[in-house]
Design a protein around this motif. Structure first.
Motif, short mmCIF file in Angstrom:
data_model
loop_
_atom_site.label_atom_id
_atom_site.label_comp_id
_atom_site.label_asym_id
_atom_site.label_seq_id
_atom_site.Cartn_x
_atom_site.Cartn_y
_atom_site.Cartn_z
N GLY A 95 49.10 76.07 129.77
CA GLY A 95 48.75 75.28 128.60
C GLY A 95 49.73 74.18 128.27
O GLY A 95 49.60 73.51 127.25
N ARG A 96 50.69 73.96 129.10
CA ARG A 96 51.72 72.96 128.84
C ARG A 96 51.28 71.62 129.43
O ARG A 96 50.80 71.56 130.54
N ARG A 97 51.43 70.56 128.68
CA ARG A 97 51.06 69.23 129.15
C ARG A 97 52.14 68.70 130.10
O ARG A 97 53.29 69.07 130.01
N VAL A 98 51.75 67.80 130.98
CA VAL A 98 52.70 67.21 131.93
C VAL A 98 53.73 66.36 131.21
O VAL A 98 54.92 66.47 131.46
N ALA A 99 53.26 65.52 130.31
CA ALA A 99 54.15 64.61 129.60
C ALA A 99 53.48 64.19 128.29
O ALA A 99 52.29 64.43 128.09
N VAL A 100 54.25 63.56 127.44
CA VAL A 100 53.67 63.07 126.20
C VAL A 100 52.71 61.93 126.52
O VAL A 100 52.85 61.23 127.53
N LYS A 101 51.73 61.76 125.66
CA LYS A 101 50.69 60.75 125.86
C LYS A 101 51.31 59.36 126.04
O LYS A 101 52.26 59.00 125.36
N ASP A 102 50.76 58.64 126.98
CA ASP A 102 51.15 57.25 127.28
C ASP A 102 52.57 57.11 127.82
O ASP A 102 53.15 56.03 127.78
#
Length: 182
Positions: A95-102
């Motif tokens: 559930g962890r995102r790769v990086a913050v948006k943009d």
């Protein structure tokens, strides 16, 4: 039952409920904070520096005298291994995102955007999870080698940590790095 005793029991019950609720809110906030770390943040702040530190401690030009010798040196390497294990466990949570948006990667060889990498991970979560578990297992082996003060095993396991990281990177971060340029 006297009124004073009833009142005391009511106050104690309310206090106990409030305390449990407060602990639950604090625990939820800590869990949300931990899960909000991105993969990129974990890699840059924990995994890369600690795995490099472990590798460097056992791979100082192959000179045994420069490998951990004192209890303090082994303790320092052990702390890095504990941190690596903790970070690997966080990666395994899912559930962890790769990086913050943009955001963008400014790492040589990575041509995919964080969104593209996220799509690759989302398409093959079982493979990503397997790499995270392999990293966790090798971090546990690293701890065992450190506890045994076995610099040779530490060097060998460090190579496997590196291999696990590289395989994951080749699968998700730069899967097409060897494509011909057309």
């Amino acid at each position: 039952m006297p009124l004073k005793l009833k009142f005391t029991l009511i106050v104690l019950s309310i206090s106990a409920i409030a305390a449990c609720t407060q602990k639950s809110v604090i625990r939820d906030q800590k869990e949300n904070l931990k899960s909000s770390e991105t993969i990129q943040e974990l890699m840059l702040s924990l995994i890369a520096p600690t795995s490099d530190g472990i590798w460097d401690s056992a791979n100082r030009s192959g000179i045994v005298e420069q490998q951990p010798q004192t209890n303090e040196e082994w303790a320092a390497v052990r702390q890095q291994a504990v941190t690596l294990l903790d970070a690997a466990e966080r990666l395994s949570e899912g559930g962890r995102r790769v990086a913050v948006k943009d955001s963008k990667f400014e790492i040589p060889g990575i041509k995919k955007s964080p969104e593209e990498i996220q799509q690759l991970i989302d398409a093959k979560p079982e493979i990503y999870f397997r790499y995270a578990q392999q990293l966790q297992a090798t971090a546990e082996e690293t701890l065992a080698a450190i506890d045994a003060k076995n610099a040779t095993a530490l060097l060998e396991i460090g190579g496997r940590v590196d291999d696990t990281c590289e395989q994951c990177h080749k699968t998700f971060w730069y899967p097409n790095q060897f494509e011909s340029k057309q």
